[in-house]
Design a protein around this motif. Sequence first.
Motif, PDB file in Angstrom:
ATOM      1  N   ALA A  27       0.826  -1.202   0.000  1.00  0.00           N
ATOM      2  CA  ALA A  27       0.000   0.000   0.000  1.00  0.00           C
ATOM      3  C   ALA A  27       0.864   1.257   0.000  1.00  0.00           C
ATOM      4  N   LEU A  28       1.931   1.248   0.781  1.00  0.00           N
ATOM      5  CA  LEU A  28       2.817   2.409   0.841  1.00  0.00           C
ATOM      6  C   LEU A  28       3.537   2.631  -0.485  1.00  0.00           C
ATOM      7  N   VAL A  29       3.890   1.536  -1.154  1.00  0.00           N
ATOM      8  CA  VAL A  29       4.512   1.664  -2.475  1.00  0.00           C
ATOM      9  C   VAL A  29       3.517   2.272  -3.452  1.00  0.00           C
ATOM     10  N   LYS A  30       2.281   1.776  -3.394  1.00  0.00           N
ATOM     11  CA  LYS A  30       1.233   2.281  -4.296  1.00  0.00           C
ATOM     12  C   LYS A  30       0.965   3.755  -4.064  1.00  0.00           C
ATOM     13  N   ASP A  31       1.044   4.171  -2.790  1.00  0.00           N
ATOM     14  CA  ASP A  31       0.792   5.589  -2.455  1.00  0.00           C
ATOM     15  C   ASP A  31       2.020   6.469  -2.701  1.00  0.00           C
ATOM     16  N   GLY A  32       3.111   5.859  -3.142  1.00  0.00           N
ATOM     17  CA  GLY A  32       4.313   6.646  -3.436  1.00  0.00           C
ATOM     18  C   GLY A  32       5.111   7.024  -2.215  1.00  0.00           C
ATOM     19  N   LYS A  33       4.886   6.346  -1.086  1.00  0.00           N
ATOM     20  CA  LYS A  33       5.629   6.643   0.134  1.00  0.00           C
ATOM     21  C   LYS A  33       6.835   5.733   0.326  1.00  0.00           C
ATOM     22  N   LEU A  34       6.857   4.640  -0.388  1.00  0.00           N
ATOM     23  CA  LEU A  34       8.010   3.730  -0.391  1.00  0.00           C
ATOM     24  C   LEU A  34       8.363   3.400  -1.830  1.00  0.00           C
ATOM     25  N   LYS A  35       9.615   3.023  -2.044  1.00  0.00           N
ATOM     26  CA  LYS A  35      10.010   2.512  -3.354  1.00  0.00           C
ATOM     27  C   LYS A  35      10.951   1.332  -3.163  1.00  0.00           C
ATOM     28  N   LYS A  36      10.903   0.417  -4.105  1.00  0.00           N
ATOM     29  CA  LYS A  36      11.774  -0.764  -4.054  1.00  0.00           C
ATOM     30  C   LYS A  36      13.111  -0.405  -4.693  1.00  0.00           C
ATOM     31  N   ILE A  37      14.226  -0.680  -3.987  1.00  0.00           N
ATOM     32  CA  ILE A  37      15.542  -0.334  -4.528  1.00  0.00           C
ATOM     33  C   ILE A  37      16.397  -1.563  -4.818  1.00  0.00           C
ATOM     34  N   ALA A  38      15.973  -2.718  -4.353  1.00  0.00           N
ATOM     35  CA  ALA A  38      16.678  -3.982  -4.611  1.00  0.00           C
ATOM     36  C   ALA A  38      15.737  -5.104  -4.189  1.00  0.00           C
ATOM     37  N   PRO A  39      15.991  -6.326  -4.629  1.00  0.00           N
ATOM     38  CA  PRO A  39      15.141  -7.436  -4.201  1.00  0.00           C
ATOM     39  C   PRO A  39      15.007  -7.492  -2.685  1.00  0.00           C
ATOM     40  N   ARG A  40      13.761  -7.464  -2.196  1.00  0.00           N
ATOM     41  CA  ARG A  40      13.418  -7.575  -0.782  1.00  0.00           C
ATOM     42  C   ARG A  40      13.801  -6.331   0.025  1.00  0.00           C
ATOM     43  N   ILE A  41      14.177  -5.241  -0.655  1.00  0.00           N
ATOM     44  CA  ILE A  41      14.598  -4.024   0.049  1.00  0.00           C
ATOM     45  C   ILE A  41      13.808  -2.824  -0.476  1.00  0.00           C
ATOM     46  N   TYR A  42      13.219  -2.100   0.472  1.00  0.00           N
ATOM     47  CA  TYR A  42      12.464  -0.888   0.152  1.00  0.00           C
ATOM     48  C   TYR A  42      13.034   0.278   0.963  1.00  0.00           C
ATOM     49  N   THR A  43      12.683   1.486   0.520  1.00  0.00           N
ATOM     50  CA  THR A  43      13.098   2.667   1.270  1.00  0.00           C
ATOM     51  C   THR A  43      12.012   3.721   1.257  1.00  0.00           C
ATOM     52  N   SER A  44      11.989   4.512   2.323  1.00  0.00           N
ATOM     53  CA  SER A  44      11.081   5.661   2.383  1.00  0.00           C
ATOM     54  C   SER A  44      11.784   6.926   1.930  1.00  0.00           C
ATOM     55  N   ASN A  45      13.083   6.827   1.672  1.00  0.00           N
ATOM     56  CA  ASN A  45      13.874   7.974   1.231  1.00  0.00           C
ATOM     57  C   ASN A  45      13.754   8.090  -0.284  1.00  0.00           C
ATOM     58  N   LEU A  46      12.936   9.009  -0.706  1.00  0.00           N
ATOM     59  CA  LEU A  46      12.658   9.156  -2.139  1.00  0.00           C
ATOM     60  C   LEU A  46      13.554  10.187  -2.807  1.00  0.00           C
ATOM     61  N   ASP A  47      14.479  10.763  -2.042  1.00  0.00           N
ATOM     62  CA  ASP A  47      15.308  11.847  -2.566  1.00  0.00           C
ATOM     63  C   ASP A  47      16.739  11.399  -2.870  1.00  0.00           C
ATOM     64  N   ASP A  48      17.354  10.647  -1.966  1.00  0.00           N
ATOM     65  CA  ASP A  48      18.766  10.307  -2.109  1.00  0.00           C
ATOM     66  C   ASP A  48      18.990   9.221  -3.151  1.00  0.00           C
ATOM     67  N   ASN A  49      20.214   9.196  -3.644  1.00  0.00           N
ATOM     68  CA  ASN A  49      20.628   8.170  -4.596  1.00  0.00           C
ATOM     69  C   ASN A  49      20.507   6.788  -3.960  1.00  0.00           C
ATOM     70  N   GLU A  50      20.036   5.813  -4.742  1.00  0.00           N
ATOM     71  CA  GLU A  50      19.830   4.461  -4.203  1.00  0.00           C
ATOM     72  C   GLU A  50      21.136   3.839  -3.701  1.00  0.00           C
ATOM     73  N   ALA A  51      22.229   4.085  -4.415  1.00  0.00           N
ATOM     74  CA  ALA A  51      23.518   3.531  -3.995  1.00  0.00           C
ATOM     75  C   ALA A  51      23.946   4.102  -2.648  1.00  0.00           C
ATOM     76  N   GLU A  52      23.660   5.379  -2.422  1.00  0.00           N
ATOM     77  CA  GLU A  52      24.013   6.008  -1.147  1.00  0.00           C
ATOM     78  C   GLU A  52      23.199   5.406  -0.006  1.00  0.00           C
ATOM     79  N   ILE A  53      21.925   5.149  -0.267  1.00  0.00           N
ATOM     80  CA  ILE A  53      21.064   4.556   0.758  1.00  0.00           C
ATOM     81  C   ILE A  53      21.548   3.156   1.113  1.00  0.00           C
ATOM     82  N   ILE A  54      21.879   2.374   0.091  1.00  0.00           N
ATOM     83  CA  ILE A  54      22.380   1.013   0.322  1.00  0.00           C
ATOM     84  C   ILE A  54      23.683   1.053   1.121  1.00  0.00           C
ATOM     85  N   LYS A  55      24.596   1.911   0.709  1.00  0.00           N
ATOM     86  CA  LYS A  55      25.895   1.988   1.378  1.00  0.00           C
ATOM     87  C   LYS A  55      25.736   2.390   2.842  1.00  0.00           C
ATOM     88  N   ARG A  56      24.832   3.307   3.110  1.00  0.00           N
ATOM     89  CA  ARG A  56      24.615   3.795   4.463  1.00  0.00           C
ATOM     90  C   ARG A  56      24.050   2.706   5.377  1.00  0.00           C
TER      91      ARG A  56
END
Length: 493
Positions: A27-56
């Motif tokens: 539901a959160l993905v559908k509402d645009g509050k989460l996005k999938k950045i890798a298999p089985r991994i989601y984030t609520s950070n819609l601004d930062d680069n995906e690689a930066e989020i993963i590294k952090r």
Amino acid sequence: MDKSIPLHLQEIIFSSSNPEISRTISALVKDGKLKKIAPRIYTSNLDDNEAEIIKRNLFKIIGQLYAGALLSHRSAFEYRPTSSGDIFLTYNYERKIKLPGVTLNMLEGSPPIEGDNLFVDGLHVSQQARAFLENLQSSRRPGPSSKTMALPEIEGKLEQIARSKGEDGLNALRDRAREIASGINMEKEFEKLDRLIGAMLSTKPSNILKSPVALARAFGQPFDLKRIELFENLFITLQQLEFTPVTDPNISNTAFRNFAFFEAYFSNYIEGTKFKIDEALKIIETGKPMPARDEDSHDILGTYQIVSNRKEMSTTPENPDHLLEILQYRHKIMLNARPSKNPGEFKDRNNRAGNTDFVEVELVRGTLIKGFEFYQALNEPFAKAAYMMFLISEVHPFLDGNGRLARVMMNAELVRAEQSKIIIPTVFRDDYLGALRAISRRNETNIYIRMLLRAWKFSATVSGEDMDNIHHVLTQSNAFEEGEDYILKIVGE
């Protein structure tokens, strides 16, 4: 996932077998509050680069998705992906897993054993002995994509242990590696480690060693690698510059001795041995110390005895052994009245000034000898003087008198070349010490060189056979002043 924080406020969210959580994520993905950045991994950070989020959040991700994994091989030392984005883990299967900005290299091997450290939930890291064994495995890939560090890097880490914990530290590491090697199928790697440590301790042939620091220890001359890097950087800067000669104006013996008096006076004043000018003159003229200040008086006398002797000040080191000999001889003369400071003997305990720890006791000789290599390659008298002064100041080979001795060694280079010596007057003390800190702590060579050039230009104005005239010039230059309200002036500038 932290159950106390709503999903849409967590930077990293993992897919779940719990139907309720799974529906919430969808539901959160559908509402645009989460996005999938890798298999089985989601984030609520819609601004930062995906690689930066993963590294952090990398180690949290590994611990969650690959529970029981072991941060191993070079990653057990580096704790971060290599420049090629690779990180290495020991797991129950072998596979490469691509995530944004990083590749997880899963290497099949033994699970965590006793002594391996829990890093984050689900993820351990190899204990030190295991990490050394892992890094001595054969690797077909060179560079940052290799699971192992290069041999010189491994030797460098062994040298760090030797420096901080001595031979006992290396032997304890070897003993622990011997204990665990068979259980993780690394007997061959232990044989390599055993030979490396033996070579560094000179109990086995040294021809297997590759790094300069390891070879130096094997031959009994371990050195401070970080200091050598500082010396090399100063050497490179000095080699790239041209310096206009400043001919010594104090040709006569009287003029040379007059300059030497102020040279000794200011050099001691900087170090806290303070006298009035007339008191210092009386000590030099009579050769007798002030009764109430015997040791301080002898400091002035000892320094003057060296810097007023043109023959002594024309002597510069011809080879590393000669350098050590000169240093010990001059130090013995300078601090002869201070037996507690071991005059003429290199320090027997580590020393520091403020937040700076100088070269450790066991590395003094090796660092001076290694640093001499750059000195030998310099030709310009000023370059040799600037380099020599920093070499002695940074190593700090004695318990006391290092600053005075460093300035003596600097000026000997200039006397040998018949160029003006350098005085660091009281008013210039903060500039001098600040420049030393700048090069020592931040590798800022240009600040240091500019400071010495300024002092050199000033010192050339300090000349003549009339002490009153010299004193007048020094007074006009603010040489005797202290505090931020005064700056060094150069007469005639």
